[in-house]
Design an enzyme around this catalytic site. Sequence first.
Site, PDB file in Angstrom:
ATOM      1  N   GLU A  83      -6.364 -10.087  -2.303  1.00  0.00           N
ATOM      2  CA  GLU A  83      -7.094 -10.031  -1.020  1.00  0.00           C
ATOM      3  C   GLU A  83      -8.596  -9.884  -1.229  1.00  0.00           C
ATOM      4  O   GLU A  83      -9.272  -9.153  -0.498  1.00  0.00           O
ATOM      5  CB  GLU A  83      -6.607  -8.831  -0.187  1.00  0.00           C
ATOM      6  CG  GLU A  83      -5.113  -8.777   0.033  1.00  0.00           C
ATOM      7  CD  GLU A  83      -4.672  -7.704   1.021  1.00  0.00           C
ATOM      8  OE1 GLU A  83      -5.533  -7.000   1.579  1.00  0.00           O
ATOM      9  OE2 GLU A  83      -3.458  -7.578   1.234  1.00  0.00           O
ATOM     10  N   GLU A 133       0.787  -1.240   0.000  1.00  0.00           N
ATOM     11  CA  GLU A 133       0.000   0.000   0.000  1.00  0.00           C
ATOM     12  C   GLU A 133       0.815   1.284   0.000  1.00  0.00           C
ATOM     13  O   GLU A 133       0.611   2.159   0.851  1.00  0.00           O
ATOM     14  CB  GLU A 133      -0.979  -0.035   1.187  1.00  0.00           C
ATOM     15  CG  GLU A 133      -1.881  -1.262   1.106  1.00  0.00           C
ATOM     16  CD  GLU A 133      -2.815  -1.427   2.313  1.00  0.00           C
ATOM     17  OE1 GLU A 133      -2.802  -0.573   3.203  1.00  0.00           O
ATOM     18  OE2 GLU A 133      -3.549  -2.427   2.332  1.00  0.00           O
TER      19      GLU A 133
HETATM   20  O1  G3I Z   1      -3.870 -10.371  18.118  1.00  0.00           O
HETATM   21  C1  G3I Z   1      -3.724  -9.063  18.666  1.00  0.00           C
HETATM   22  C2  G3I Z   1      -3.801  -9.097  20.139  1.00  0.00           C
HETATM   23  O2  G3I Z   1      -2.714  -9.839  20.610  1.00  0.00           O
HETATM   24  C3  G3I Z   1      -3.774  -7.659  20.642  1.00  0.00           C
HETATM   25  O3  G3I Z   1      -3.842  -7.611  22.013  1.00  0.00           O
HETATM   26  C4  G3I Z   1      -4.954  -6.878  20.063  1.00  0.00           C
HETATM   27  C5  G3I Z   1      -4.985  -5.418  20.503  1.00  0.00           C
HETATM   28  O4  G3I Z   1      -4.481  -4.544  19.534  1.00  0.00           O
HETATM   29  O5  G3I Z   1      -4.845  -6.892  18.683  1.00  0.00           O
HETATM   30  C6  G3I Z   1      -4.772  -8.150  18.051  1.00  0.00           C
HETATM   31  O6  G3I Z   1      -4.258  -7.868  16.807  1.00  0.00           O
HETATM   32  C7  G3I Z   1      -5.120  -7.351  15.827  1.00  0.00           C
HETATM   33  C8  G3I Z   1      -4.969  -8.237  14.603  1.00  0.00           C
HETATM   34  O7  G3I Z   1      -5.730  -7.717  13.538  1.00  0.00           O
HETATM   35  C9  G3I Z   1      -5.383  -9.678  14.871  1.00  0.00           C
HETATM   36  O8  G3I Z   1      -6.704  -9.746  15.258  1.00  0.00           O
HETATM   37  C10 G3I Z   1      -4.680  -5.934  15.478  1.00  0.00           C
HETATM   38  O9  G3I Z   1      -4.887  -5.081  16.565  1.00  0.00           O
HETATM   39  C11 G3I Z   1      -5.449  -5.448  14.252  1.00  0.00           C
HETATM   40  O10 G3I Z   1      -4.912  -4.202  13.839  1.00  0.00           O
HETATM   41  C12 G3I Z   1      -5.295  -6.425  13.120  1.00  0.00           C
HETATM   42  O11 G3I Z   1      -6.047  -6.005  12.007  1.00  0.00           O
HETATM   43  C13 G3I Z   1      -5.612  -6.485  10.754  1.00  0.00           C
HETATM   44  C14 G3I Z   1      -5.314  -5.312   9.823  1.00  0.00           C
HETATM   45  O12 G3I Z   1      -4.952  -5.803   8.548  1.00  0.00           O
HETATM   46  C15 G3I Z   1      -4.154  -4.440  10.333  1.00  0.00           C
HETATM   47  O13 G3I Z   1      -2.944  -5.167  10.380  1.00  0.00           O
HETATM   48  C16 G3I Z   1      -6.692  -7.380  10.168  1.00  0.00           C
HETATM   49  O14 G3I Z   1      -6.848  -8.554  10.980  1.00  0.00           O
HETATM   50  C17 G3I Z   1      -6.281  -7.798   8.751  1.00  0.00           C
HETATM   51  O15 G3I Z   1      -7.338  -8.531   8.152  1.00  0.00           O
HETATM   52  C18 G3I Z   1      -5.974  -6.563   7.920  1.00  0.00           C
HETATM   53  O16 G3I Z   1      -5.517  -6.984   6.648  1.00  0.00           O
HETATM   54  C19 G3I Z   1      -5.253  -5.949   5.702  1.00  0.00           C
HETATM   55  C20 G3I Z   1      -4.010  -6.334   4.925  1.00  0.00           C
HETATM   56  O17 G3I Z   1      -2.924  -6.610   5.794  1.00  0.00           O
HETATM   57  C21 G3I Z   1      -3.642  -5.257   3.916  1.00  0.00           C
HETATM   58  N1  G3I Z   1      -4.776  -4.921   3.060  1.00  0.00           N
HETATM   59  C22 G3I Z   1      -6.045  -4.631   3.748  1.00  0.00           C
HETATM   60  C23 G3I Z   1      -6.413  -5.776   4.667  1.00  0.00           C
HETATM   61  C24 G3I Z   1      -7.788  -5.608   5.294  1.00  0.00           C
HETATM   62  O18 G3I Z   1      -7.855  -4.479   6.126  1.00  0.00           O
END
Ligand code: G3I
Length: 409
Positions: free
Chosen positions: A325, A207
């Site tokens: 994705e 991105e």
């Molecule tokens: O697992 C942790 C946990 O240990 C922690 O305490 C908690 C508090 O922050 O967060 C949990 O992690 C979260 C993680 O998802 C797993 O559930 C993160 O906060 C959260 O930010 C994360 O979101 C992900 C997001 O990307 C940001 O990295 C989404 O699952 C994931 O589906 C999303 O994927 C993105 C691609 O990487 C790039 N393109 C867009 C796509 C969809 O948004």
Amino acid sequence: MSSIGDTFRVKADGRRLGTVQDPGVFAEGAVWFGLEADAGEDERREGWRLTQLTARAESGDSLRVIKAPQLRQEQSDDSLRARAADVGRPFDIGAALAENPLLTDSRYRALAGSQFSMLTPENAFKPQFLHPRRGVYDFRDADLLVRFARANDMKVHAHTLVWHEALPTWMRENDDPEEVRRTMLRHIATVAGHFKGKVAEWDVVNEPMSDDEKSYTNGDRGLRSEQSPWFEAMGEEYIDEAFRAAHRADPKARLFLNEYGVEEEGERWDALYDLVERLKERGVPIDGVGFQNHEYAPGDRIDPETFRSHVRDLAELGIQARVSEMDVPIGEDEEDGQQTQADEMAGKLRVCLEEPNCTSFSTWGFTDRYGSTADTKIYPPRTADSLPWDAALRPKLAYERLLEAFDEA
Ligand code: G3I
């Protein structure tokens, strides 16, 4: 918390807080217990410590502690990956996978290992999780996904080395450009080095294009600037350096730049195309571009032919393309949501199968049970509806249409 029929009731301090639908988390008769002790930034503070955990079976029932599950899954001829194997050229069908359901949900595990020939780690390869403190790496979850892929003859499309999101706090805290550059290069060398030979492809840069109109006219050439510590420190050159470093660390891996909102026409696509052209001119080792294909809003649903023309433009530059994705949430008032979702997915897969430089098609997750478009921050929580399997892991129309697209190819 109590489970009554298909409902959870949540109580705290004797007060009833509400109820939540249970999508069947106890269906397997197993309870997974997870805990996290985050000591925060201050390493001297200890957080908290669990000293005892007691599990008791109701009278007559037995209690058993489950060890890590068997990773190898049974294969079937009636699957997306079996169809992909028949395309007549190397072509992968993939999904983003998460390690938690892979460990705890045997039906998720079975579908993941039997339907797909490629996996993208949804989160486990992001710096936030892999590199939580400077020089401290934690590869446990990521390695599990790699082992799962190996056990099931799947390729790993690793995601992602350089992004402006999912960064540990410490990576954002430095503003000495030379130090930021060293951090990026060290991270890439260590992480891509750790997975050398184990992953087929990398999203090296994720991105890089800007969401801010101004970036397309102010000389930034459409690149994301303030939000990205990497651009702030190095300008466009961070992209060149990242690809070169990934190539040094794992010369056989195919290297991708991954982006959203570039399936359609417009200045975002034009700027991305120009960027790839510049990278090629400078001899940067980039192999492909991932088109994320999130269709979060009806406006994101664009004609597959437009997408095709972009795939062809890249072919002329000697660059591969992939659908990286895809997910298609269904609007609440949408009448024929399932049909639209199925058509959107099959339309993109068809184009990808027809264009020789399009090498794979992946959805972002595969089941609504764990989809990233779920909203768990509202009450009652909203389950996702954007993927080819529903929350009970039953195939939806989209799955049937994807199979048909393969059959027509
Ligand atoms: O697992 C942790 C946990 O240990 C922690 O305490 C908690 C508090 O922050 O967060 C949990 O992690 C979260 C993680 O998802 C797993 O559930 C993160 O906060 C959260 O930010 C994360 O979101 C992900 C997001 O990307 C940001 O990295 C989404 O699952 C994931 O589906 C999303 O994927 C993105 C691609 O990487 C790039 N393109 C867009 C796509 C969809 O948004």
